[in-house]
Scaffold this active site. Structure first.
Site, mmCIF file in Angstrom:
data_model
loop_
_atom_site.group_PDB
_atom_site.id
_atom_site.type_symbol
_atom_site.label_atom_id
_atom_site.label_comp_id
_atom_site.label_asym_id
_atom_site.label_seq_id
_atom_site.Cartn_x
_atom_site.Cartn_y
_atom_site.Cartn_z
ATOM 1 N N TYR A 61 0.763 -0.964 0.153
ATOM 2 C CA TYR A 61 -0.089 -0.035 -0.021
ATOM 3 C C TYR A 61 1.023 1.204 -0.088
ATOM 4 C CZ TYR A 61 0.787 -0.151 5.412
ATOM 5 O OH TYR A 61 0.986 -0.443 6.774
ATOM 6 N N HIS A 172 -10.937 -2.389 2.098
ATOM 7 C CA HIS A 172 -10.206 -3.232 2.946
ATOM 8 C C HIS A 172 -10.485 -1.774 4.181
ATOM 9 C CE1 HIS A 172 -6.902 -5.884 0.567
ATOM 10 N NE2 HIS A 172 -8.275 -6.575 1.491
ATOM 11 N N TYR A 174 -10.433 1.573 3.868
ATOM 12 C CA TYR A 174 -9.634 1.947 3.568
ATOM 13 C C TYR A 174 -10.738 3.210 3.162
ATOM 14 C CZ TYR A 174 -6.020 -0.327 4.709
ATOM 15 O OH TYR A 174 -4.844 -1.420 4.800
#
Ligand code: ADP
Ligand code: SF4
Length: 690
Positions: A61, A172, A174
């Site tokens: 990431y 996820h 985010y």
């Protein structure tokens, strides 16, 4: 048909928008604990995967702005031009071996705490961070415009750095997935309300990334095929998102809602477990699809292609355990594949803020700092080596020394090789751990210069009589039966020895029944797994731990919640924040770790999972420190000159440490100690110490 041609479909090239992957083996973005903090370590590690044949190698990431700072976890960053050089070095390293380089642009939203940058985190509403008592700033329209600008600028920098595939990351939990959530997103403007509005930001980022870099780079999206859970984005809505945006990206990198399952350990999740939930995406989008599944078997990979589930085989862990897996499949050397065992020790170290390491692959993370190559070892200086103990450490050392050309004898008292791995892999859920033994035995069997002697207990006199030039002692460690561990610095008293068991007893077949207390002061997998085994065999089990959760350390391996759930479902009584303080005919006394208040429970047996003692009696005898163990008093010509300990005998720890220790000793034997290079910021040129 040869194995090579059978697996030829895996080595077909795949067009992804404006770029072409040289084959179908794709290292998806995965965290490393290196990120911006250890760029040289990272570059060498990623480049090694490309050298090993992975067709695409991605970053972890990669934060697009200081408002997305996951400190203390070392993420990648593309905040300004200063980040360009390090990431370009990674892309170059990957390109050198003919692979494509991918970058996963990321904004953590409310999830992050920005401990390093100290700027407010951003959220679709003001929400608590994942771990700290900090809330995000609710984004206004200006913030959304800014976010889009940062994303575009990061994409342009990524293109400049040489990346071929640029990700948008709306999953996820985010930031972009916050916008997709019907619960978190309470906006009343064009970004909230209907699904069309909630997916607006995702659409804009995809369009703007394509607009910015799509001429030269493929645009990928990582998205959960079955949504983000009922209250956020249910499965039908996820399908609607994919239907609406299907053709916008050049590649769909699909995952599932439950991260514990997506990257589940082999204790709980089988190879290829995501298939039923992701297989529709390819039909619906008409775009190439990649998905993970802890695939180590090329036949499972082929099955995915034949059934039309994916176009590219995604891998994180299998590429960590064996960076050369693609080369080995292409060359038909399947027996040489170092298969991932699904232990999640790799992930655990990122969770601990440390650089990636791997149980199966001791060279992982050592490519730059120690110069280790996963497939090549330097030739030795010749001579013979006796290794005592064929557990993970001894097996690894024997295999590497064999490859270095030494004459190796590997002796073990047991009737089978593998030490703790052979035994532990028989416990519930741990069968894949046997791969640690099997890979090494397979390699050793190919080496005429390595001989394995089972049923061969060695004493000091035997070792001396053997006359090897070098001796490695890999005799392991034994679980203590006195209770000493984290909580007790002194033996527990009273302790009714007849009813006390250790994991070694259980693994050796001495298994308690009736009312059993398992006292876990170790906090990882063994206490819970033994409790589950005993409960499965009919014992009434009370699991007691000094931590606040069962198997607390396994939160790092993403196993804790499933572990505790399995224990509850198996009918095990779980008592947390408690220490065992006494055990006799009356039962067990348990004390609250905060107040010291005790209470008694009935128990006829106690399993102590506390700490271990290195089994170094043979080592000490060879050093002349312990005549009793010198083998019938046959102490003769003094200590063997190059005797050394490895593995649990040196330092009782995890299997990953034992393998690393055996590997290091085998690499260094006959030469000098390999001191790892340090990666650090230097504010001045080193000065002459004189
Ligand atoms: P590690 O994790 O360090 O490899 P293990 O506990 O898994 O350690 O393995 C240690 C191995 O050493 C066991 O298989 C055990 O049978 C063997 N062993 C211990 N003492 C002796 C000895 N004196 N002679 C031969 N083998 C031994
Ligand atoms: Fe697989 Fe374990 Fe290595 Fe991770 S640490 S790649 S799960 S073997």
């Amino acid at each position: 048909m040869t194995e090579k041609s059978r697996y030829a479909p895996l080595f077909e090239s795949v067009r992804i928008g404006p770029v072409t992957a040289p084959n179908r083996l794709y290292q998806v973005p995965h965290c490393t604990g290196m990120g911006h903090a250890l760029p040289k370590t990272l570059v060498a590690m990623r480049a090694m995967k490309a050298e090993g044949g992975w067709g695409v190698v991605c970053t972890e990431y990669c934060s697009i702005h200081p408002s997305s700072d996951d400190h203390p976890y070392p993420f990648a960053s593309m905040w300004d031009d200063g980040d360009l050089g390090n990431l370009a070095a990674m892309a170059d390293g990957v390109h050198e071996h003919g692979a494509l380089a991918g970058i996963e642009l990321w904004h953590g939203g409310s999830y992050v705490s920005n401990l390093s940058t100290r700027v407010p985190s951003l959220g679709v509403r003001s929400s608590l961070a994942r771990t700290d008592p900090i809330q995000s700033k609710r984004m206004d329209r200006r913030d959304i415009r800014e976010l889009r600008r940062w994303h575009r600028e990061a994409a342009l920098r990524a293109r400049k750095a040489g990346f071929d595939i640029i990700y948008v990351y709306p999953t996820h939990g985010y930031l972009v997935s916050e916008f997709l959530s019907r619960t978190l997103n309470q906006r009343t403007d064009e970004y909230g309300g209907s699904l069309e509005n909630r997916m607006r930001l995702m659409r804009e980022l995809l369009e703007e990334t394509r607009d910015a870099v799509g001429d030269r780079c493929a645009v990928a999206v990582r998205f959960s095929a079955n949504g983000h859970g009922e209250e956020h984005l249910n499965e039908d809505e996820a399908r609607d998102v994919i239907a609406a945006l299907g053709s916008l990206p050049d590649l769909w990198d699909v995952v599932i809602a439950d991260y514990d399952e997506e990257m589940g350990s082999s204790r709980f999740v089988a190879e290829g477990a995501l298939e039923d939930r992701v297989s529709y995406v390819r039909r619906q989008t008409g775009k190439p699809v990649v998905c993970v599944g802890r695939f180590t078997s090329p036949d499972s990979m082929l099955g995915q292609l034949r059934r039309g589930v994916v176009d590219l085989i995604g891998a994180a862990r299998p590429s960590i355990a064996d960076p050369f897996l693609p080369t080995k499949v292409r060359e038909g050397r399947l027996e040489d594949i170092r298969e991932c065992i699904g232990c999640n020790i790799c992930y655990a170290h990122d969770c601990r803020g440390a650089a990636l390491r791997c149980t199966q692959n001791p060279t992982m993370g050592e490519e730059w700092r120690t110069g280790w190559h996963p497939e090549r070892v330097p030739a030795g200086t010749g001579g013979s080596v006796l290794i005592v103990g064929a557990g993970p450490a001894g097996l690894e050392a024997a295999h590497i020394l064999g490859k270095r050309g030494y004459e190796v004898a590997l002796a073990d008292a047991a009737l089978e090789a593998g030490g703790r791995v052979a035994l532990e892999s028989r416990l519930p859920g741990l069968s894949q751990w046997a791969r640690v033994r099997d890979y090494r035995l397979g390699q050793i069997n190919k080496l005429a210069n390595v001989t394995l002697y089972l049923d061969s207990r060695m004493q000091a006199a035997d070792v001396r009589a053997f006359g090897a030039d070098h001796v490695l002692i890999a005799t392991g460690a034994r679980w203590r039966r006195d209770g000493i561990g984290r909580w007790h610095a002194r033996p527990i008293e009273p302790l009714d020895a007849a009813g006390v068991y250790t994991p070694d007893d259980v693994l050796g077949g001495r298994v308690p029944a009736g009312e059993v207390v398992v006292f876990d002061d170790d906090h990882y997998y063994l206490g819970p797994v033994i409790a589950l085994k005993l409960a499965g065999e009919g014992a009434r089990v009370r699991y007691v731990t000094t931590e606040g959760r069962a198997g607390a350390w396994s939160q790092n391996t993403q196993e804790q919640e499933r572990t505790q759930r399995a224990m509850i479902e198996a009918g095990i009584d779980i008592e947390v924040n408690a220490a065992l303080t006494a055990f006799d005919e009356a039962g067990a006394a348990l004390a609250c770790v905060f107040t010291g208040r005790t209470h008694s429970v009935r128990a006829n047996a106690l399993v102590l999972v506390t700490s271990r003692e290195p089994d170094e009696s043979l080592y000490r005898a060879l050093q002349g420190e312990d005549d009793e163990n010198a083998g019938g008093g046959a102490r003769s010509s003094g200590p063997v000159p190059t005797v050394q300990r490895i593995g649990d005998c040196l330092q009782p720890a995890l299997i990953v440490h034992a393998i690393h220790s055996g590997h290091r000793a085998a690499r260094e034997l006959g030469g000098t100690e390999q001191v790892p290079q340090r990666e650090r910021v230097l504010i001045a040129e080193p000065r002459d110490p004189s």
